[in-house]
Design a protein around this motif. Structure first.
Motif, PDB file in Angstrom:
ATOM      1  N   UNK A 136       5.989 -12.347  -1.513  1.00 25.23           N
ATOM      2  CA  UNK A 136       4.726 -11.602  -1.438  1.00 25.23           C
ATOM      3  C   UNK A 136       4.803 -10.532  -0.351  1.00 25.23           C
ATOM      4  N   UNK A 137       5.386 -10.875   0.790  1.00 25.40           N
ATOM      5  CA  UNK A 137       5.537  -9.900   1.874  1.00 25.40           C
ATOM      6  C   UNK A 137       6.494  -8.777   1.484  1.00 25.40           C
ATOM      7  N   UNK A 138       7.583  -9.133   0.809  1.00 28.42           N
ATOM      8  CA  UNK A 138       8.535  -8.122   0.358  1.00 28.42           C
ATOM      9  C   UNK A 138       7.886  -7.181  -0.655  1.00 28.42           C
ATOM     10  N   UNK A 139       7.113  -7.746  -1.584  1.00 30.45           N
ATOM     11  CA  UNK A 139       6.431  -6.919  -2.585  1.00 30.45           C
ATOM     12  C   UNK A 139       5.427  -5.983  -1.916  1.00 30.45           C
ATOM     13  N   UNK A 140       4.728  -6.485  -0.930  1.00 34.29           N
ATOM     14  CA  UNK A 140       3.756  -5.667  -0.189  1.00 34.29           C
ATOM     15  C   UNK A 140       4.473  -4.527   0.528  1.00 34.29           C
ATOM     16  N   UNK A 141       5.634  -4.830   1.085  1.00 38.11           N
ATOM     17  CA  UNK A 141       6.422  -3.815   1.786  1.00 38.11           C
ATOM     18  C   UNK A 141       6.963  -2.759   0.849  1.00 38.11           C
ATOM     19  N   UNK A 142       7.221  -3.159  -0.394  1.00 33.09           N
ATOM     20  CA  UNK A 142       7.722  -2.221  -1.401  1.00 33.09           C
ATOM     21  C   UNK A 142       6.591  -1.470  -2.104  1.00 33.09           C
ATOM     22  N   UNK A 143       5.358  -1.812  -1.763  1.00 29.15           N
ATOM     23  CA  UNK A 143       4.212  -1.157  -2.384  1.00 29.15           C
ATOM     24  C   UNK A 143       3.858  -1.726  -3.744  1.00 29.15           C
ATOM     25  N   UNK A 144       4.417  -2.894  -4.099  1.00 28.79           N
ATOM     26  CA  UNK A 144       4.156  -3.492  -5.403  1.00 28.79           C
ATOM     27  C   UNK A 144       2.922  -4.372  -5.410  1.00 28.79           C
ATOM     28  N   UNK A 145       2.455  -4.790  -4.258  1.00 29.29           N
ATOM     29  CA  UNK A 145       1.310  -5.704  -4.236  1.00 29.29           C
ATOM     30  C   UNK A 145       0.054  -4.979  -3.810  1.00 29.29           C
TER      31      UNK A 145
END
Length: 80
Positions: A71-80
């Motif tokens: 979830x944190x990685x997705x947020x960092x990638x702008x996916x969340x």
């Protein structure tokens, strides 16, 4: 210098702020399908005249840690 009453009010405010934050974290994690069973205010941090009101994220199993990491990685990638 703050009076005892002022210090107590300020401390109570910090504890309320921490309680609100714990609720927000719990709700946010739940929205991502993540449950941290130990999420709470650390009771020892609220002891004394000037409590720090630390948030205890606690321990979690590997599956929960993996979901949180994703979830944190997705947020960092702008996916969340």
């Amino acid at each position: 210098m703050m009076t005892t009453t002022e210090r107590r009010r300020a401390a109570a405010g910090r504890v309320r702020e921490a309680e609100d934050l714990v609720a927000r974290l719990r709700e946010g994690f739940a929205g991502m399908g993540i449950v941290l069973p130990s999420l709470r205010i650390d009771p020892l941090s609220c002891a004394g005249d000037e409590p720090a009101a630390l948030v205890e994220l606690g321990r979690c199993n590997l599956d929960t840690a993996l979901r949180l990491s994703r979830a944190l990685e997705a947020k960092g990638d702008g996916r969340a």
